[in-house]
Design an enzyme around this catalytic site. Structure first.
Site, PDB file in Angstrom:
ATOM      1  N   ARG A 140      -7.572  14.651   6.470  1.00 53.81           N
ATOM      2  CA  ARG A 140      -6.860  13.777   7.427  1.00 53.81           C
ATOM      3  C   ARG A 140      -6.433  14.535   8.665  1.00 53.81           C
ATOM      4  NH1 ARG A 140      -5.873   8.977   4.516  1.00 53.81           N
ATOM      5  NH2 ARG A 140      -5.628   9.460   2.312  1.00 53.81           N
TER       6      ARG A 140
ATOM      7  N   ASP B 165     -16.355   6.944  21.014  1.00 53.52           N
ATOM      8  CA  ASP B 165     -17.414   6.671  21.995  1.00 53.52           C
ATOM      9  C   ASP B 165     -17.134   5.364  22.744  1.00 53.52           C
ATOM     10  OD1 ASP B 165     -18.848   8.956  21.460  1.00 53.52           O
ATOM     11  OD2 ASP B 165     -20.503   7.952  20.427  1.00 53.52           O
TER      12      ASP B 165
ATOM     13  N   LEU C 198       1.067   6.031  11.341  1.00 55.50           N
ATOM     14  CA  LEU C 198       2.372   5.842  10.702  1.00 55.50           C
ATOM     15  C   LEU C 198       2.830   7.152  10.047  1.00 55.50           C
ATOM     16  CD1 LEU C 198       1.362   2.451   9.128  1.00 55.50           C
ATOM     17  CD2 LEU C 198       3.239   2.721  10.762  1.00 55.50           C
ATOM     18  N   SER C 199       1.911   7.783   9.339  1.00 62.27           N
ATOM     19  CA  SER C 199       2.241   9.022   8.626  1.00 62.27           C
ATOM     20  C   SER C 199       1.872  10.222   9.495  1.00 62.27           C
ATOM     21  CB  SER C 199       1.477   9.071   7.297  1.00 62.27           C
ATOM     22  OG  SER C 199       0.076   9.152   7.540  1.00 62.27           O
TER      23      SER C 199
ATOM     24  N   ARG D 169       0.814  -1.212   0.000  1.00 62.52           N
ATOM     25  CA  ARG D 169       0.000   0.000   0.000  1.00 62.52           C
ATOM     26  C   ARG D 169       0.853   1.270   0.000  1.00 62.52           C
ATOM     27  NH1 ARG D 169      -3.225   2.287   5.250  1.00 62.52           N
ATOM     28  NH2 ARG D 169      -4.423   3.779   4.059  1.00 62.52           N
TER      29      ARG D 169
ATOM     30  N   HIS E  53     -10.820   9.708  10.864  1.00 65.39           N
ATOM     31  CA  HIS E  53     -11.378  10.970  10.352  1.00 65.39           C
ATOM     32  C   HIS E  53     -12.884  10.918  10.149  1.00 65.39           C
ATOM     33  CE1 HIS E  53      -7.103  11.099   9.590  1.00 65.39           C
ATOM     34  NE2 HIS E  53      -7.202  10.144   8.687  1.00 65.39           N
TER      35      HIS E  53
ATOM     36  N   ALA F 287      -8.363   5.095   8.366  1.00 63.90           N
ATOM     37  CA  ALA F 287      -9.299   6.085   7.807  1.00 63.90           C
ATOM     38  C   ALA F 287     -10.454   6.403   8.754  1.00 63.90           C
ATOM     39  CB  ALA F 287      -9.828   5.597   6.463  1.00 63.90           C
TER      40      ALA F 287
HETATM   41  C1  DQA Z   1      -3.055   6.333   8.877  1.00 67.82           C
HETATM   42  C2  DQA Z   1      -3.455   7.702   8.326  1.00 67.82           C
HETATM   43  C3  DQA Z   1      -4.890   7.692   7.836  1.00 67.82           C
HETATM   44  O1  DQA Z   1      -5.235   8.972   7.317  1.00 67.82           O
HETATM   45  C4  DQA Z   1      -5.058   6.678   6.728  1.00 67.82           C
HETATM   46  O2  DQA Z   1      -6.409   6.609   6.314  1.00 67.82           O
HETATM   47  C5  DQA Z   1      -4.535   5.341   7.092  1.00 67.82           C
HETATM   48  C6  DQA Z   1      -3.309   5.231   7.864  1.00 67.82           C
HETATM   49  C7  DQA Z   1      -1.576   6.265   9.285  1.00 67.82           C
HETATM   50  O3  DQA Z   1      -1.223   5.327   9.990  1.00 67.82           O
HETATM   51  O4  DQA Z   1      -0.779   7.103   8.863  1.00 67.82           O
HETATM   52  O5  DQA Z   1      -5.081   4.318   6.686  1.00 67.82           O
HETATM   53  O6  DQA Z   1      -3.829   6.076  10.053  1.00 67.82           O
END
Ligand code: DQA
Length: 147
Positions: free
Chosen positions: A111, A87, A101-102, A18, A80, A77
């Site tokens: 995001r 909850d 990770l990012s 990915r 967001h 995801a």
């Molecule tokens: C993520 C960041 C999210 O925006 C994205 O949808 C992911 C990975 C990350 O680990 O950087 O699937 O959570």
């Protein structure tokens, strides 16, 4: 031994394949091995759970009540979009750390909103696999303080 649950959300199982420019070339199995090693070094028992389904993640958080001492969560995801995940974290009241990770604060505008963060003690983003280690050690230091 204190128990930590690590939850990874949708598409985290696709690591390696990915968007490697964003998420790197290491695989999900590599991540699981990394988390296992970090938790072991810190003296925690760890269980890892991954799902592409929001409801399954909510179920897992609910089932963690009374069993786990901390939750590390990368809701991917759903970070967001999901209100149900924070909850559930608030419902069980288990201390939680959000990991990405990012660096979501430097990516697309959509995001930059995390609904999960308000249910977590801290958010760690942009450090790749190392973010999970930091989360484990956050629990180690906070649990020692709270002893
Ligand atoms: C993520 C960041 C999210 O925006 C994205 O949808 C992911 C990975 C990350 O680990 O950087 O699937 O959570």
């Amino acid at each position: 031994m204190k128990k930590i649950l690590v939850i990874n959300g949708p598409n985290i199982n696709m690591l390696g394949l990915r968007e490697p420019d964003i998420y790197g070339t290491k695989t999900f199995d590599d991540l699981l091995a990394f988390i296992g090693g970090a938790a072991n070094d810190a003296g925690f028992e760890v269980q890892c759970f991954q799902s592409n389904s929001e409801g399954a993640i909510v179920d897992k958080i609910q089932q963690a009540y009374g069993i786990f001492d901390g939750i590390i969560i990368n809701p991917a995801a759903y970070t967001h979009t999901s209100i149900a995940i924070p909850d559930a974290l608030k419902a069980v009241g288990i201390p939680a750390v959000e990991v990405h990770l990012s660096d979501i604060s430097q990516r697309e505008a959509y995001r930059q909103i995390s609904y999960t963060s308000e249910a977590c003690q801290i958010t760690i983003a942009g450090k790749g696999f190392e973010g999970y280690r930091e989360a484990v050690y956050f629990f180690k230091s906070s649990m020692i303080q709270n002893k």
